[in-house]
Design an enzyme around this catalytic site. Sequence first.
Site, PDB file in Angstrom:
ATOM      1  N   TYR A  34     -13.833  -1.598   1.403  1.00 23.85           N
ATOM      2  CA  TYR A  34     -12.612  -2.219   0.856  1.00 23.85           C
ATOM      3  C   TYR A  34     -11.547  -1.154   0.570  1.00 23.85           C
ATOM      4  O   TYR A  34     -10.378  -1.306   0.953  1.00 23.85           O
ATOM      5  CB  TYR A  34     -12.993  -2.967  -0.424  1.00 23.85           C
ATOM      6  CG  TYR A  34     -11.896  -3.784  -1.058  1.00 23.85           C
ATOM      7  CD1 TYR A  34     -11.324  -4.866  -0.402  1.00 23.85           C
ATOM      8  CD2 TYR A  34     -11.451  -3.490  -2.339  1.00 23.85           C
ATOM      9  CE1 TYR A  34     -10.335  -5.636  -1.016  1.00 23.85           C
ATOM     10  CE2 TYR A  34     -10.471  -4.250  -2.964  1.00 23.85           C
ATOM     11  CZ  TYR A  34      -9.913  -5.319  -2.292  1.00 23.85           C
ATOM     12  OH  TYR A  34      -8.940  -6.073  -2.891  1.00 23.85           O
TER      13      TYR A  34
HETATM   14  P1  NDP Z   1      -8.360 -15.409  -3.306  1.00 19.61           P
HETATM   15  O1  NDP Z   1      -9.666 -15.302  -2.594  1.00 19.61           O
HETATM   16  O2  NDP Z   1      -8.333 -16.053  -4.648  1.00 19.61           O
HETATM   17  O3  NDP Z   1      -7.278 -16.126  -2.369  1.00 19.61           O
HETATM   18  C1  NDP Z   1      -7.192 -15.671  -1.052  1.00 19.61           C
HETATM   19  C2  NDP Z   1      -6.098 -16.404  -0.338  1.00 19.61           C
HETATM   20  O4  NDP Z   1      -5.978 -15.825   0.968  1.00 19.61           O
HETATM   21  C3  NDP Z   1      -6.383 -17.852  -0.121  1.00 19.61           C
HETATM   22  O5  NDP Z   1      -5.157 -18.529  -0.101  1.00 19.61           O
HETATM   23  C4  NDP Z   1      -7.059 -17.870   1.247  1.00 19.61           C
HETATM   24  O6  NDP Z   1      -6.885 -19.077   1.934  1.00 19.61           O
HETATM   25  C5  NDP Z   1      -6.283 -16.802   1.953  1.00 19.61           C
HETATM   26  N1  NDP Z   1      -7.013 -16.144   3.011  1.00 19.61           N
HETATM   27  C6  NDP Z   1      -8.256 -15.611   2.942  1.00 19.61           C
HETATM   28  N2  NDP Z   1      -8.598 -15.078   4.131  1.00 19.61           N
HETATM   29  C7  NDP Z   1      -7.542 -15.281   4.955  1.00 19.61           C
HETATM   30  C8  NDP Z   1      -7.289 -14.975   6.305  1.00 19.61           C
HETATM   31  N3  NDP Z   1      -8.198 -14.351   7.056  1.00 19.61           N
HETATM   32  N4  NDP Z   1      -6.092 -15.330   6.839  1.00 19.61           N
HETATM   33  C9  NDP Z   1      -5.179 -16.003   6.096  1.00 19.61           C
HETATM   34  N5  NDP Z   1      -5.367 -16.324   4.815  1.00 19.61           N
HETATM   35  C10 NDP Z   1      -6.545 -15.976   4.255  1.00 19.61           C
HETATM   36  O7  NDP Z   1      -7.829 -13.890  -3.383  1.00 19.61           O
HETATM   37  P2  NDP Z   1      -6.904 -13.138  -4.466  1.00 19.61           P
HETATM   38  O8  NDP Z   1      -5.739 -13.956  -4.784  1.00 19.61           O
HETATM   39  O9  NDP Z   1      -7.781 -12.629  -5.525  1.00 19.61           O
HETATM   40  O10 NDP Z   1      -6.464 -11.851  -3.601  1.00 19.61           O
HETATM   41  C11 NDP Z   1      -5.229 -11.763  -2.930  1.00 19.61           C
HETATM   42  C12 NDP Z   1      -5.005 -10.326  -2.507  1.00 19.61           C
HETATM   43  O11 NDP Z   1      -5.043  -9.491  -3.655  1.00 19.61           O
HETATM   44  C13 NDP Z   1      -6.063  -9.784  -1.543  1.00 19.61           C
HETATM   45  O12 NDP Z   1      -5.453  -8.933  -0.599  1.00 19.61           O
HETATM   46  C14 NDP Z   1      -6.977  -8.985  -2.460  1.00 19.61           C
HETATM   47  O13 NDP Z   1      -7.656  -7.978  -1.764  1.00 19.61           O
HETATM   48  C15 NDP Z   1      -5.968  -8.430  -3.445  1.00 19.61           C
HETATM   49  N6  NDP Z   1      -6.513  -8.019  -4.722  1.00 19.61           N
HETATM   50  C16 NDP Z   1      -7.116  -8.917  -5.564  1.00 19.61           C
HETATM   51  C17 NDP Z   1      -7.610  -8.492  -6.776  1.00 19.61           C
HETATM   52  C18 NDP Z   1      -8.287  -9.419  -7.740  1.00 19.61           C
HETATM   53  O14 NDP Z   1      -8.887  -8.924  -8.722  1.00 19.61           O
HETATM   54  N7  NDP Z   1      -8.250 -10.722  -7.563  1.00 19.61           N
HETATM   55  C19 NDP Z   1      -7.497  -7.084  -7.210  1.00 19.61           C
HETATM   56  C20 NDP Z   1      -6.820  -6.243  -6.270  1.00 19.61           C
HETATM   57  C21 NDP Z   1      -6.346  -6.707  -5.078  1.00 19.61           C
HETATM   58  P3  NDP Z   1      -8.023 -20.256   1.990  1.00 19.61           P
HETATM   59  O15 NDP Z   1      -7.769 -21.076   0.738  1.00 19.61           O
HETATM   60  O16 NDP Z   1      -7.721 -21.034   3.191  1.00 19.61           O
HETATM   61  O17 NDP Z   1      -9.336 -19.596   1.988  1.00 19.61           O
END
Ligand code: NDP
Length: 249
Positions: free
Chosen positions: A158
């Site tokens: 990651y």
């Molecule tokens: P969630 O898993 O809660 O939400 C992910 C979102 O991205 C959903 O809308 C999902 O859609 C969509 N998604 C997942 N895979 C894909 C794909 N291959 N193509 C298009 N859309 C996709 O994630 P978070 O909100 O927690 O994370 C968002 C970002 O923040 C990420 O990049 C993560 O790495 C980063 N991040 C998060 C942290 C945390 O603690 N939460 C900390 C640091 C960074 P669907 O509903 O269709 O699955």
Amino acid sequence: MNGTVALVTGGSRGIGAATAVRLAREGADVAFTYVRDKEAADDVAGRIRALGRRALALRADSADPEEAAAAVDRAAEGLGGHGGRSGLDVLVNNAGVGLLGPLDSLTLADIDRVLAVNVRGVFLASQAAAARMGRGGRIITIGTCMTQRVPGPGGTLYATGKSALIGLTKALARELGERGITANIVHPGPIDTDMNPADGPYAAGQAAMTAVGRFGEAAEVASMVAYLAGAEAAYITGAEFSVDGGHAA
Ligand code: NDP
């Protein structure tokens, strides 16, 4: 941001959903991508429309190189059409895979999957967006606090992928600066989402790593993204912003 068009990847839940709604609240028409959860996507689109803005929910997998780039074109063509040839003003690269695990457990498929979504998809979307942006364009990428401080084992893959986005951001800033387009990266700390719930098995340890002793809310990341997306942030580019409760302090 009245009259601007934004695309948020992964906007159906979590940080992406909060960002999509926040940008709409600032006046943008907002497209966003999702893969699995159509119901959640429809809900976010409804919240954007309730704010009086146009919304476009696009099913597009960032792991697929054609879909990753085509989502930009679909957003620009679906919501654009004003402000010259641009069609897209703001790209938020948010979709990401949070795959953690010990080094010896990571398979080639894991490596390919994480790099496809977290790096290649971001690169291709940024490339497609840059081709459609005019002056004032904004590329904002969601990194992670783990690029600043890896708090323990299990983050090798990651952190590798997300760290590449810092280089991408700085290089995009140099490449696009003369066109009046900025590129910045936001590093969330532990944020309460489906990916990392504040009541999950590793949550207490993560909260303890922050200076403020708690998880953040998705809206707290979205507000930084909204600032960087706005006109006031025109002189900010190639920069990293931690929204991490002091995780890196
Ligand atoms: P969630 O898993 O809660 O939400 C992910 C979102 O991205 C959903 O809308 C999902 O859609 C969509 N998604 C997942 N895979 C894909 C794909 N291959 N193509 C298009 N859309 C996709 O994630 P978070 O909100 O927690 O994370 C968002 C970002 O923040 C990420 O990049 C993560 O790495 C980063 N991040 C998060 C942290 C945390 O603690 N939460 C900390 C640091 C960074 P669907 O509903 O269709 O699955």
